[in-house]
Design a protein around this motif. Sequence first.
Motif, short mmCIF file in Angstrom:
data_model
loop_
_atom_site.label_atom_id
_atom_site.label_comp_id
_atom_site.label_asym_id
_atom_site.label_seq_id
_atom_site.Cartn_x
_atom_site.Cartn_y
_atom_site.Cartn_z
N ARG A 189 105.95 133.69 26.90
CA ARG A 189 104.92 132.62 27.20
C ARG A 189 105.75 131.20 27.21
O ARG A 189 106.38 130.92 26.42
N TRP A 190 105.56 130.48 28.27
CA TRP A 190 106.21 129.00 28.14
C TRP A 190 105.11 128.04 27.90
O TRP A 190 104.17 127.83 28.42
N PRO A 191 105.13 127.57 26.55
CA PRO A 191 103.98 126.79 25.98
C PRO A 191 103.68 125.33 26.65
O PRO A 191 105.28 124.85 27.05
N ALA A 192 102.80 125.00 27.04
CA ALA A 192 102.70 123.49 27.68
C ALA A 192 103.23 122.49 26.78
O ALA A 192 103.63 121.33 27.18
N ALA A 193 103.18 122.67 25.35
CA ALA A 193 103.45 121.72 24.52
C ALA A 193 105.04 121.29 24.69
O ALA A 193 105.45 120.28 24.05
N HIS A 194 105.79 122.53 25.49
CA HIS A 194 107.27 122.09 25.57
C HIS A 194 107.60 122.34 26.81
O HIS A 194 108.74 122.65 27.14
N GLY A 195 106.54 121.65 27.54
CA GLY A 195 107.06 121.34 29.10
C GLY A 195 106.72 122.60 29.96
O GLY A 195 107.14 122.78 31.13
N ASP A 197 104.01 126.04 31.25
CA ASP A 197 102.53 126.15 31.90
C ASP A 197 101.27 127.02 31.00
O ASP A 197 100.27 127.36 31.39
N ASP A 198 101.77 127.34 29.84
CA ASP A 198 101.14 128.34 29.03
C ASP A 198 100.91 129.58 29.66
O ASP A 198 100.07 130.29 29.23
N GLU A 199 101.45 129.92 30.62
CA GLU A 199 101.68 131.28 31.26
C GLU A 199 102.59 132.39 30.95
O GLU A 199 103.83 131.71 30.32
N LEU A 200 102.37 133.55 30.97
CA LEU A 200 103.51 134.64 30.81
C LEU A 200 104.38 134.69 31.94
O LEU A 200 103.94 134.66 33.04
N HIS A 201 105.72 134.69 31.71
CA HIS A 201 106.89 134.79 32.81
C HIS A 201 107.81 136.07 32.48
O HIS A 201 107.92 136.44 31.11
#
Length: 367
Positions: A189-195, A197-201
């Motif tokens: 998961r790429w968290p929105a708080a660190h740039g 999109d809060d989605e799984l990749h």
Amino acid sequence: RRPRPPRLRPRRPSTSLPTPSRSDPPLGLSDDQRSGLVRTKLAALVRDLTGRPDLATEPVTVGALAATVHEGTAYLLATDPSPAALAGALVWAGAQDAARLVLFADDEPLGAPAVLARMASQFACPVEVRTVAGTSSAPTAPAPLPAVLPAEAAPEAVAAMAVEGLEVVVEQGVVRGELLGLEVARVVRWPAAHGGDDELHLEAGVGRFDRDAVAEVHPDEAPEASLARTVSMVRAARYPGAAGHPMARMARDRWLRVAVCEDPALVGAAELRPVESTVERSSVRDLSPAPALGTDRDGAPVVVVCTAGVDLSLVPVAADVRALHAPGARLVLAAPARDLLPSVARLAGLLVQPAEVVGVPAPWGAA
């Protein structure tokens, strides 16, 4: 693809024990000096516990442990507490014919003594784990077993792994794709708080650092393309018989698990599937017992834990895994025959519910 956010390193729950890595000794101290300090610390801890300031403990160094025995009780100090330290302490105590074991453990990583106390409860030999605080110590209550976290839904990523013929493994709620036991992909998961999109990749690469390198070199590449290229490179080096290649020497414990899951008869089982351990690897290069759960030929539950090489943590981790997934089940320890040291059989027999030890062919070849 959106730019990948900076890597985050989530903290591990205290009910599980990460695979430890020994820190460097303090600057200016030789190995002999460091061992001497540990022996001195153990002597002070024993005197504090027994209330005998005149007690001449005369500790010795046993691997990474300091040890002494007095009146049938073995006292050991683990400055780097781990399942292997517990196993080593039990083996040494048995060699001294000690009736009881007291294991002093530094509380680093945080909560490690409580996990060792939980693992120690699986052995018939009386073991007391005590957390060290300076030159004193306190009894340690066993940690609860870790929770088995469900995987986050990532159907497209799982489908991409299936196209490449990967085994999908879920551990600590994280979806991984493995080729003969070696992780080559992970859902992150790429968290929105660190740039992000809060989605799984889907990320491709052999471990975290390789995944980061793939993202840096090919930032705009579709994840399916990155995965296909990574799998192609790994498959060319990791196959049955490729014993000498560096890629074939990694994660052999998990490769052996693949082999016994494909042919459960090797360990007297009817069917097996991978399950997560109570010890999380911090790197794909770490040696860590690889468990599987299934049924035997009579339909009874069986837990099989695979290892390769010399791994003292095998027995305490295997017993802990059985307690998590199938308490009371038959427990089988599987390894290539040359890796089954006498200490493994001795520890397996010390369990409250003894384990079986089985030698199996190494799928990677002779080397």
